[in-house]
Design an enzyme around this catalytic site. Structure first.
Site, PDB file in Angstrom:
ATOM      1  N   PHE A 143      19.280  -1.755   2.945  1.00  0.00           N
ATOM      2  CA  PHE A 143      18.465  -2.963   2.946  1.00  0.00           C
ATOM      3  C   PHE A 143      17.376  -2.791   1.901  1.00  0.00           C
ATOM      4  O   PHE A 143      16.478  -1.953   2.067  1.00  0.00           O
ATOM      5  CB  PHE A 143      17.863  -3.112   4.346  1.00  0.00           C
ATOM      6  CG  PHE A 143      17.040  -4.341   4.602  1.00  0.00           C
ATOM      7  CD1 PHE A 143      17.645  -5.505   5.087  1.00  0.00           C
ATOM      8  CD2 PHE A 143      15.672  -4.327   4.416  1.00  0.00           C
ATOM      9  CE1 PHE A 143      16.883  -6.632   5.374  1.00  0.00           C
ATOM     10  CE2 PHE A 143      14.899  -5.452   4.699  1.00  0.00           C
ATOM     11  CZ  PHE A 143      15.513  -6.597   5.182  1.00  0.00           C
ATOM     12  N   GLY A 151       5.143  -3.194  -2.016  1.00  0.00           N
ATOM     13  CA  GLY A 151       5.414  -2.577  -0.710  1.00  0.00           C
ATOM     14  C   GLY A 151       4.927  -3.482   0.399  1.00  0.00           C
ATOM     15  O   GLY A 151       5.682  -4.320   0.906  1.00  0.00           O
ATOM     16  N   ILE A 177      14.716   2.963  -0.370  1.00  0.00           N
ATOM     17  CA  ILE A 177      15.800   2.257   0.312  1.00  0.00           C
ATOM     18  C   ILE A 177      16.662   3.248   1.094  1.00  0.00           C
ATOM     19  O   ILE A 177      17.390   4.066   0.505  1.00  0.00           O
ATOM     20  CB  ILE A 177      16.646   1.436  -0.706  1.00  0.00           C
ATOM     21  CG1 ILE A 177      15.711   0.556  -1.563  1.00  0.00           C
ATOM     22  CG2 ILE A 177      17.708   0.611   0.012  1.00  0.00           C
ATOM     23  CD1 ILE A 177      14.687  -0.262  -0.779  1.00  0.00           C
ATOM     24  N   PHE A 253      11.882 -10.744   6.756  1.00  0.00           N
ATOM     25  CA  PHE A 253      10.930 -10.483   7.847  1.00  0.00           C
ATOM     26  C   PHE A 253      11.625 -10.540   9.211  1.00  0.00           C
ATOM     27  O   PHE A 253      11.293  -9.780  10.121  1.00  0.00           O
ATOM     28  CB  PHE A 253       9.760 -11.479   7.812  1.00  0.00           C
ATOM     29  CG  PHE A 253       8.752 -11.189   6.714  1.00  0.00           C
ATOM     30  CD1 PHE A 253       8.682  -9.936   6.125  1.00  0.00           C
ATOM     31  CD2 PHE A 253       7.877 -12.170   6.271  1.00  0.00           C
ATOM     32  CE1 PHE A 253       7.762  -9.658   5.112  1.00  0.00           C
ATOM     33  CE2 PHE A 253       6.954 -11.911   5.258  1.00  0.00           C
ATOM     34  CZ  PHE A 253       6.904 -10.651   4.679  1.00  0.00           C
ATOM     35  N   GLU A 380       8.241  -0.391   7.854  1.00  0.00           N
ATOM     36  CA  GLU A 380       8.299  -1.556   8.755  1.00  0.00           C
ATOM     37  C   GLU A 380       6.897  -2.094   9.033  1.00  0.00           C
ATOM     38  O   GLU A 380       6.592  -2.517  10.142  1.00  0.00           O
ATOM     39  CB  GLU A 380       8.984  -1.209  10.086  1.00  0.00           C
ATOM     40  CG  GLU A 380      10.275  -0.445  10.002  1.00  0.00           C
ATOM     41  CD  GLU A 380      11.375  -1.242   9.342  1.00  0.00           C
ATOM     42  OE1 GLU A 380      11.174  -2.443   9.109  1.00  0.00           O
ATOM     43  OE2 GLU A 380      12.415  -0.651   9.033  1.00  0.00           O
ATOM     44  N   GLY A 381       6.045  -2.054   8.009  1.00  0.00           N
ATOM     45  CA  GLY A 381       4.669  -2.533   8.157  1.00  0.00           C
ATOM     46  C   GLY A 381       3.740  -1.396   8.532  1.00  0.00           C
ATOM     47  O   GLY A 381       3.923  -0.752   9.563  1.00  0.00           O
ATOM     48  N   THR A 382       2.754  -1.150   7.666  1.00  0.00           N
ATOM     49  CA  THR A 382       1.803  -0.060   7.931  1.00  0.00           C
ATOM     50  C   THR A 382       0.875  -0.455   9.095  1.00  0.00           C
ATOM     51  O   THR A 382       0.823  -1.617   9.504  1.00  0.00           O
ATOM     52  CB  THR A 382       0.932   0.196   6.685  1.00  0.00           C
ATOM     53  OG1 THR A 382       0.163  -0.991   6.428  1.00  0.00           O
ATOM     54  CG2 THR A 382       1.771   0.523   5.460  1.00  0.00           C
TER      55      THR A 382
HETATM   56  C1  FAD Z   1      10.851   6.993   5.108  1.00  0.00           C
HETATM   57  C2  FAD Z   1      10.768   5.597   4.591  1.00  0.00           C
HETATM   58  C3  FAD Z   1      11.855   4.737   4.745  1.00  0.00           C
HETATM   59  C4  FAD Z   1      11.813   3.429   4.234  1.00  0.00           C
HETATM   60  N1  FAD Z   1      12.932   2.626   4.315  1.00  0.00           N
HETATM   61  C5  FAD Z   1      12.930   1.425   3.670  1.00  0.00           C
HETATM   62  C6  FAD Z   1      14.128   0.646   3.568  1.00  0.00           C
HETATM   63  O1  FAD Z   1      15.196   1.042   4.070  1.00  0.00           O
HETATM   64  N2  FAD Z   1      14.087  -0.531   2.887  1.00  0.00           N
HETATM   65  C7  FAD Z   1      12.952  -1.002   2.299  1.00  0.00           C
HETATM   66  O2  FAD Z   1      12.992  -2.078   1.709  1.00  0.00           O
HETATM   67  N3  FAD Z   1      11.799  -0.278   2.374  1.00  0.00           N
HETATM   68  C8  FAD Z   1      11.757   0.918   3.028  1.00  0.00           C
HETATM   69  N4  FAD Z   1      10.605   1.672   3.083  1.00  0.00           N
HETATM   70  C9  FAD Z   1       9.405   1.185   2.403  1.00  0.00           C
HETATM   71  C10 FAD Z   1       8.260   0.818   3.329  1.00  0.00           C
HETATM   72  O3  FAD Z   1       8.550  -0.359   4.016  1.00  0.00           O
HETATM   73  C11 FAD Z   1       6.982   0.766   2.492  1.00  0.00           C
HETATM   74  O4  FAD Z   1       6.650   2.109   2.143  1.00  0.00           O
HETATM   75  C12 FAD Z   1       5.831   0.091   3.214  1.00  0.00           C
HETATM   76  O5  FAD Z   1       6.062  -1.288   3.327  1.00  0.00           O
HETATM   77  C13 FAD Z   1       4.494   0.320   2.498  1.00  0.00           C
HETATM   78  O6  FAD Z   1       4.601   0.003   1.150  1.00  0.00           O
HETATM   79  P1  FAD Z   1       4.074   1.043   0.032  1.00  0.00           P
HETATM   80  O7  FAD Z   1       4.631   2.370   0.346  1.00  0.00           O
HETATM   81  O8  FAD Z   1       4.356   0.446  -1.283  1.00  0.00           O
HETATM   82  O9  FAD Z   1       2.506   1.137   0.295  1.00  0.00           O
HETATM   83  P2  FAD Z   1       1.356   0.075  -0.214  1.00  0.00           P
HETATM   84  O10 FAD Z   1       1.810  -1.293   0.123  1.00  0.00           O
HETATM   85  O11 FAD Z   1       1.017   0.391  -1.636  1.00  0.00           O
HETATM   86  O12 FAD Z   1       0.173   0.494   0.718  1.00  0.00           O
HETATM   87  C14 FAD Z   1      -0.693   1.615   0.470  1.00  0.00           C
HETATM   88  C15 FAD Z   1      -1.849   1.515   1.464  1.00  0.00           C
HETATM   89  O13 FAD Z   1      -2.609   0.305   1.238  1.00  0.00           O
HETATM   90  C16 FAD Z   1      -2.724  -0.400   2.461  1.00  0.00           C
HETATM   91  N5  FAD Z   1      -2.783  -1.844   2.228  1.00  0.00           N
HETATM   92  C17 FAD Z   1      -1.935  -2.629   1.515  1.00  0.00           C
HETATM   93  N6  FAD Z   1      -2.315  -3.919   1.575  1.00  0.00           N
HETATM   94  C18 FAD Z   1      -3.421  -3.960   2.355  1.00  0.00           C
HETATM   95  C19 FAD Z   1      -4.304  -4.999   2.811  1.00  0.00           C
HETATM   96  N7  FAD Z   1      -4.083  -6.293   2.510  1.00  0.00           N
HETATM   97  N8  FAD Z   1      -5.355  -4.653   3.590  1.00  0.00           N
HETATM   98  C20 FAD Z   1      -5.570  -3.367   3.960  1.00  0.00           C
HETATM   99  N9  FAD Z   1      -4.780  -2.335   3.561  1.00  0.00           N
HETATM  100  C21 FAD Z   1      -3.721  -2.631   2.778  1.00  0.00           C
HETATM  101  C22 FAD Z   1      -1.474  -0.015   3.236  1.00  0.00           C
HETATM  102  O14 FAD Z   1      -1.623  -0.304   4.630  1.00  0.00           O
HETATM  103  C23 FAD Z   1      -1.379   1.458   2.914  1.00  0.00           C
HETATM  104  O15 FAD Z   1      -2.257   2.175   3.742  1.00  0.00           O
HETATM  105  C24 FAD Z   1      10.631   2.968   3.618  1.00  0.00           C
HETATM  106  C25 FAD Z   1       9.524   3.824   3.489  1.00  0.00           C
HETATM  107  C26 FAD Z   1       9.588   5.116   3.954  1.00  0.00           C
HETATM  108  C27 FAD Z   1       8.403   6.033   3.778  1.00  0.00           C
END
Ligand code: FAD
Length: 401
Positions: A143, A151, A177, A253, A380-382
């Site tokens: 996915f 992200g 991914i 979503f 899946e959303g921090t």
């Molecule tokens: C092990 C693993 C498996 C995954 N599997 C998949 C998958 O199968 N498919 C897929 O599509 N993705 C996948 N992901 C991606 C995952 O969904 C993203 O890592 C996640 O959405 C966060 O995005 P980012 O890493 O770019 O962090 P960023 O979005 O750059 O965030 C960095 C920090 O900034 C904070 N932040 C961002 N915006 C705001 C705001 N508006 N206010 C306050 N704080 C904020 C975040 O909470 C975080 O603490 C995976 C990630 C991991 C680590």
């Protein structure tokens, strides 16, 4: 000083069992599903997970076994899927993640993300082509939503699908991914030049020219599972590759919510494994001439873990019942994911301290769970994203920007 009666009470105490008798709220069928997955984890995962994690191996041979247990697309109906309830699916996630988050992640990516995207939004032909094989574990899905620069804010994605005659041509980069290097089909979300709801989903067979994936290594978390960078270079697809029913970011979503739901349960499985192993160790390990379980400070840690696991499991069950009843809203899922993952990480950290120095080795599970849960907290959303979803639901004021 402890009386004989106190000591006896402690010795016969429920300890690791179902302290709150939550089983009284489960049907026989639900308990049956849980027990089958629990036995599988005991026999197939526990004896091997240390090695898989240490060597950073996803045990691909386990996929047909997941399929035999009906775990792939478990909560979907038709097309060879098991058609289980949300609560049954949740209980399975809990047991799998008590083994390792990486294995629960496989089931989530395959079932809740890739299969559910096809099931919810695919054409009849797409469903017939992929779902039965995916339920059997004969085809693996991934996915692709996240990108190197998109992200938490997937609306800023750059991957683009342009129309050339009747074909779609996809170009862009995806990051993190799950399973992409072993997948047969990728659900790829891309921007189009449609004015309304430009984000659309595409089914990309991974042997299509221009699709390539590379494992992200080395990782300090989720070592027994696979995440990848994906490169899409003029990937040419027929018109029929688009998921016809997914329009805009509501599509991905909706799938993310399915996976987030599984995490609410899964995280409590990891927490329970930390608690149970810490309790067993504390009863065995002696310092100052007594088992460390006899010290009040250690008992406080165990009591706090027990309380949060009980609360988190009841929350998961409540949310599961709401999902089965059709009354669950996305903010409820944020409530559950934020709370249960946050508490599970805290429990893993506290459990690790009970093991002292031994706790930093792979001989005991808490630090492995702790490292895994750092990923679970992020994907899946921090925490921050779910806090903002809750904040928006409470105040009516979105605060993402
Ligand atoms: C092990 C693993 C498996 C995954 N599997 C998949 C998958 O199968 N498919 C897929 O599509 N993705 C996948 N992901 C991606 C995952 O969904 C993203 O890592 C996640 O959405 C966060 O995005 P980012 O890493 O770019 O962090 P960023 O979005 O750059 O965030 C960095 C920090 O900034 C904070 N932040 C961002 N915006 C705001 C705001 N508006 N206010 C306050 N704080 C904020 C975040 O909470 C975080 O603490 C995976 C990630 C991991 C680590």
């Amino acid at each position: 000083m402890a009386t004989t009666a106190n000591r006896a009470e402690a010795q016969v105490g429920p300890g690791v069992g179902d302290f709150l008798n939550i089983d009284a709220h489960l049907s026989e069928e639900e308990i049956g599903v849980r027990e089958r997955v629990r036995s599988f984890v005991k026999e197939r995962v526990r004896p091997n997970i240390k090695e898989w994690y240490d060597e950073a191996v996803f045990p691909r041979g386990i996929v047909p076994e997941f399929a035999d247990l009906g775990l792939l697309g478990m909560h979907l109906s038709g097309y060879g899927c098991a058609g289980r309830s949300a609560v049954e699916y949740g209980l399975a996630c809990m047991e799998l993640e008590a083994g390792d988050s990486g294995l629960r992640t496989f089931v989530s990516v395959q079932g809740s993300l890739a299969m559910s995207a096809i099931h919810k939004f695919g054409s009849e032909e797409q469903k017939q082509e992929w779902l039965p094989r995916m339920a059997k574990g004969e085809a693996i899905g991934c996915f692709g939503l996240t990108e190197p620069t998109a992200g938490s804010d997937p609306a800023s994605m750059k991957t683009f699908a342009r129309k050339e005659g009747s074909a779609w041509v996809l170009s862009g980069e995806k990051r993190w991914i799950g399973l992409a290097t072993i997948a047969d089909v990728a659900v790829v979300w891309a921007r189009t030049d449609e004015e309304k709801n430009p984000v659309r989903g595409f089914l990309v067979p991974t042997d299509t020219e221009g699709f390539s994936a590379r494992d992200i290594t080395p990782k300090l978390s989720m070592r027994a599972s696979i995440q990848c960078d994906v490169h899409l270079e003029d990937v040419r697809l027929p018109e029929s590759a688009m998921l016809p029913e997914a329009r805009g970011l509501g599509g991905p979503f909706a799938c993310l919510n399915e996976a987030r739901y599984g995490i609410i349960w899964g995280s409590m499985g990891a927490a329970r494994d930390c608690y149970e192993s810490a309790l067993a160790y504390a009863k065995e390990r002696e310092q100052f001439g007594r088992p460390i379980a006899s010290f009040q400070l250690v008992q406080e840690k165990l009591a706090n873990m027990l309380i949060e696991i009980g609360k988190g499991t009841l929350l998961a069950l409540h949310i599961g019942r709401m999902k089965d009843a059709g009354t669950l809203r996305p903010e409820h899922i944020s409530f559950g994911k934020l709370n249960n993952v946050r508490e599970a990480i805290e429990i893993a950290r506290e459990a690790r301290t009970v093991f002292g120095g031994n706790g930093v080795t792979l001989d005991y599970p808490p630090m492995r769970h702790m490292s895994n849960l750092e990923s679970v907290r992020t994907y899946e959303g921090t925490d921050e994203v779910h806090t903002l979803i809750l904040g928006g639901a409470i105040t009516g004021i979105p605060a993402f920007r």
